[in-house]
Design a protein around this motif. Structure first.
Motif, PDB file in Angstrom:
ATOM      1  N   ALA A 117      -8.045  16.112  29.795  1.00  0.00           N
ATOM      2  CA  ALA A 117      -9.407  15.907  30.291  1.00  0.00           C
ATOM      3  C   ALA A 117     -10.487  16.479  29.369  1.00  0.00           C
ATOM      4  O   ALA A 117     -11.666  16.182  29.544  1.00  0.00           O
ATOM      5  CB  ALA A 117      -9.549  16.518  31.684  1.00  0.00           C
ATOM      6  N   SER A 171     -12.967  14.063  27.471  1.00  0.00           N
ATOM      7  CA  SER A 171     -13.909  13.452  28.415  1.00  0.00           C
ATOM      8  C   SER A 171     -15.048  14.417  28.739  1.00  0.00           C
ATOM      9  O   SER A 171     -16.223  14.026  28.779  1.00  0.00           O
ATOM     10  CB  SER A 171     -13.181  13.054  29.707  1.00  0.00           C
ATOM     11  N   LEU A 181     -19.040  13.727  27.693  1.00  0.00           N
ATOM     12  CA  LEU A 181     -20.095  13.733  28.704  1.00  0.00           C
ATOM     13  C   LEU A 181     -21.111  14.840  28.427  1.00  0.00           C
ATOM     14  O   LEU A 181     -22.320  14.658  28.625  1.00  0.00           O
ATOM     15  CB  LEU A 181     -19.489  13.918  30.100  1.00  0.00           C
ATOM     16  N   VAL A 199     -10.812  13.735  36.033  1.00  0.00           N
ATOM     17  CA  VAL A 199      -9.829  13.346  35.013  1.00  0.00           C
ATOM     18  C   VAL A 199      -8.616  14.247  35.190  1.00  0.00           C
ATOM     19  O   VAL A 199      -8.717  15.467  35.051  1.00  0.00           O
ATOM     20  CB  VAL A 199     -10.390  13.497  33.580  1.00  0.00           C
ATOM     21  N   LEU A 224     -10.717   8.736  35.711  1.00  0.00           N
ATOM     22  CA  LEU A 224     -10.075   8.143  34.541  1.00  0.00           C
ATOM     23  C   LEU A 224      -8.579   8.260  34.729  1.00  0.00           C
ATOM     24  O   LEU A 224      -8.041   9.371  34.876  1.00  0.00           O
ATOM     25  CB  LEU A 224     -10.501   8.876  33.264  1.00  0.00           C
ATOM     26  N   CYS A 269      -6.030   2.563  29.708  1.00  0.00           N
ATOM     27  CA  CYS A 269      -6.690   3.479  30.627  1.00  0.00           C
ATOM     28  C   CYS A 269      -7.638   2.690  31.521  1.00  0.00           C
ATOM     29  O   CYS A 269      -8.117   1.613  31.148  1.00  0.00           O
ATOM     30  CB  CYS A 269      -7.428   4.584  29.884  1.00  0.00           C
ATOM     31  N   VAL A 285     -10.961   3.200  34.372  1.00  0.00           N
ATOM     32  CA  VAL A 285     -11.942   3.993  35.110  1.00  0.00           C
ATOM     33  C   VAL A 285     -12.245   3.237  36.395  1.00  0.00           C
ATOM     34  O   VAL A 285     -12.527   2.040  36.369  1.00  0.00           O
ATOM     35  CB  VAL A 285     -13.229   4.217  34.294  1.00  0.00           C
ATOM     36  N   LYS A 292      -6.140  10.005  25.487  1.00  0.00           N
ATOM     37  CA  LYS A 292      -7.109  11.013  25.906  1.00  0.00           C
ATOM     38  C   LYS A 292      -8.457  10.818  25.211  1.00  0.00           C
ATOM     39  O   LYS A 292      -9.504  11.095  25.808  1.00  0.00           O
ATOM     40  CB  LYS A 292      -6.565  12.427  25.667  1.00  0.00           C
ATOM     41  N   THR A 293      -8.452  10.313  23.976  1.00  0.00           N
ATOM     42  CA  THR A 293      -9.718  10.060  23.278  1.00  0.00           C
ATOM     43  C   THR A 293     -10.262   8.672  23.619  1.00  0.00           C
ATOM     44  O   THR A 293     -11.458   8.508  23.837  1.00  0.00           O
ATOM     45  CB  THR A 293      -9.545  10.202  21.767  1.00  0.00           C
ATOM     46  N   ALA A 331     -11.719   8.827  27.108  1.00  0.00           N
ATOM     47  CA  ALA A 331     -13.018   9.506  27.175  1.00  0.00           C
ATOM     48  C   ALA A 331     -14.153   8.545  26.849  1.00  0.00           C
ATOM     49  O   ALA A 331     -15.208   8.554  27.507  1.00  0.00           O
ATOM     50  CB  ALA A 331     -13.024  10.695  26.221  1.00  0.00           C
ATOM     51  N   LEU A 368     -14.646   6.166  29.724  1.00  0.00           N
ATOM     52  CA  LEU A 368     -15.272   6.886  30.824  1.00  0.00           C
ATOM     53  C   LEU A 368     -16.782   6.992  30.626  1.00  0.00           C
ATOM     54  O   LEU A 368     -17.565   6.731  31.551  1.00  0.00           O
ATOM     55  CB  LEU A 368     -14.658   8.281  30.957  1.00  0.00           C
ATOM     56  N   LEU A 369     -17.203   7.361  29.417  1.00  0.00           N
ATOM     57  CA  LEU A 369     -18.643   7.481  29.157  1.00  0.00           C
ATOM     58  C   LEU A 369     -19.338   6.126  29.306  1.00  0.00           C
ATOM     59  O   LEU A 369     -20.436   6.049  29.880  1.00  0.00           O
ATOM     60  CB  LEU A 369     -18.884   8.047  27.757  1.00  0.00           C
TER      61      LEU A 369
END
Length: 307
Positions: A15, A18, A22, A88, A108, A135, A137, A171-172, A175, A178-179
């Motif tokens: 997480a 992320s 943010l 997350v 996420l 992934c 969201v 994970k990257t 993120a 997610l944004l």
């Protein structure tokens, strides 16, 4: 775009990207909620989660999530007046928390929902020999991993990739998705795509009993399980009544060996499967360092079998 006031919830290292993205965005993180500090060893001091540690480094307000149903905890979150809650790799939120933010709560998840709902989506995808994952969201609701989808992104799983390889990529990648999703929510342009629950597949948590190898399975299935359990919690079997960890393997030649039967081919340690063989590249017995298949051939009795 009007920046959102966000409560971020997460604990593990997955997480952290992320949280960082943010934090660097126009949005405002009112607080970071994470699991309480925990001892990592018998004599060690309690240490914060990866998310809490990074939040403190960034100068963010942190809140320990001891009891998600506590009236004081819920009141404290409400007083932060968030527009949005972002989770997350966190716990299941009660409806009393989901009701707090005006724009809802999002999560996420490391799979292409509705596939692999549950606690171990990356492990299960690799173990099952999937050639792609991704992934998602989505908006949280009272059903686990079943809310409306905002965005998804796919990635290929290579035939020799491990869960660790896919984890690092997701994970990257996650993120960034997610944004993008949070920005869409801020501009009231977020999609809300219902999931087809008929296509849902489970990704339950892994325990010791379901990480043991079964050499009666095909070589492809055994190999997928080994790479799917790397770097944690690690596949295992028995050798000479001892628990042996298997870290790395690759498909072997099409020899006819009994399931679990060992065979040395030059410097390669082969194990028979229900169909085909696998070559063991790295393993470990209790009280020893990790060793290569060649080291094992030179130091141990290969007339025995893996069970």
């Amino acid at each position: 775009m009007k920046p959102l006031r966000i409560i971020f919830m997460g604990s593990p290292e997955f997480a952290v990207p992320s949280l960082e993205l943010l934090h660097d965005s126009p949005h405002y993180i009112a607080a970071v909620v994470s699991n309480p500090d925990k001892r990592r060893g018998r004599r060690s001091k309690p240490t914060p989660t990866d998310v809490k540690k990074r939040a403190l480094e960034l100068g963010l307000t942190t809140v320990d999530a001891v009891d998600l149903n506590s009236e004081d905890f819920i009141r404290n979150l409400s007083e932060l007046e968030p527009d949005l809650i972002v989770t997350v790799a966190f716990r299941i939120l009660p409806e009393s928390i989901l009701a707090i933010p005006e724009k809802g709560s999002v999560n996420l998840h490391a799979s292409l929902l509705p596939k692999y709902r549950g606690a171990a989506p990356i492990h299960r995808a690799v173990m099952n020999g999937e050639t792609e994952t991704g992934c998602t969201v989505f908006f949280l609701n009272k059903k686990v991993d079943a809310g409306e989808i905002i965005k998804q992104k796919k990635t290929v799983i290579g035939p020799l990739e491990t869960t660790g390889d896919v984890y690092e990529r997701l994970k990257t990648m996650g993120a960034a998705v997610l944004l993008e999703s949070v920005n869409d929510i801020a501009t009231d342009s977020a999609e809300r795509i219902p999931q087809d629950s008929a296509r849902a597949t489970p990704a339950p948590k892994l325990f010791k009993e379901n990480t043991k190898l079964d050499f009666h399975k095909s070589a492809r299935e055994v190999h997928n399980k080994i790479r799917g359990l790397n770097p944690f919690p690690i596949a295992w079997c028995h050798y000479d009544d001892k628990k042996m960890n298997i870290y790395k393997a690759k498909p072997g030649p099409e020899l006819k060996l009994q399931p679990g039967k060992l065979y040395a081919s030059d410097d390669a340690l082969l194990v028979g499967c229900g169909e085909g063989t696998i070559e063991i590249r790295e393993l470990q017995l209790p009280g020893t360092k990790r060793m290569t298949g060649k080291d094992f051939i030179n130091g141990y009795d290969i007339s025995l079998s893996f069970e």
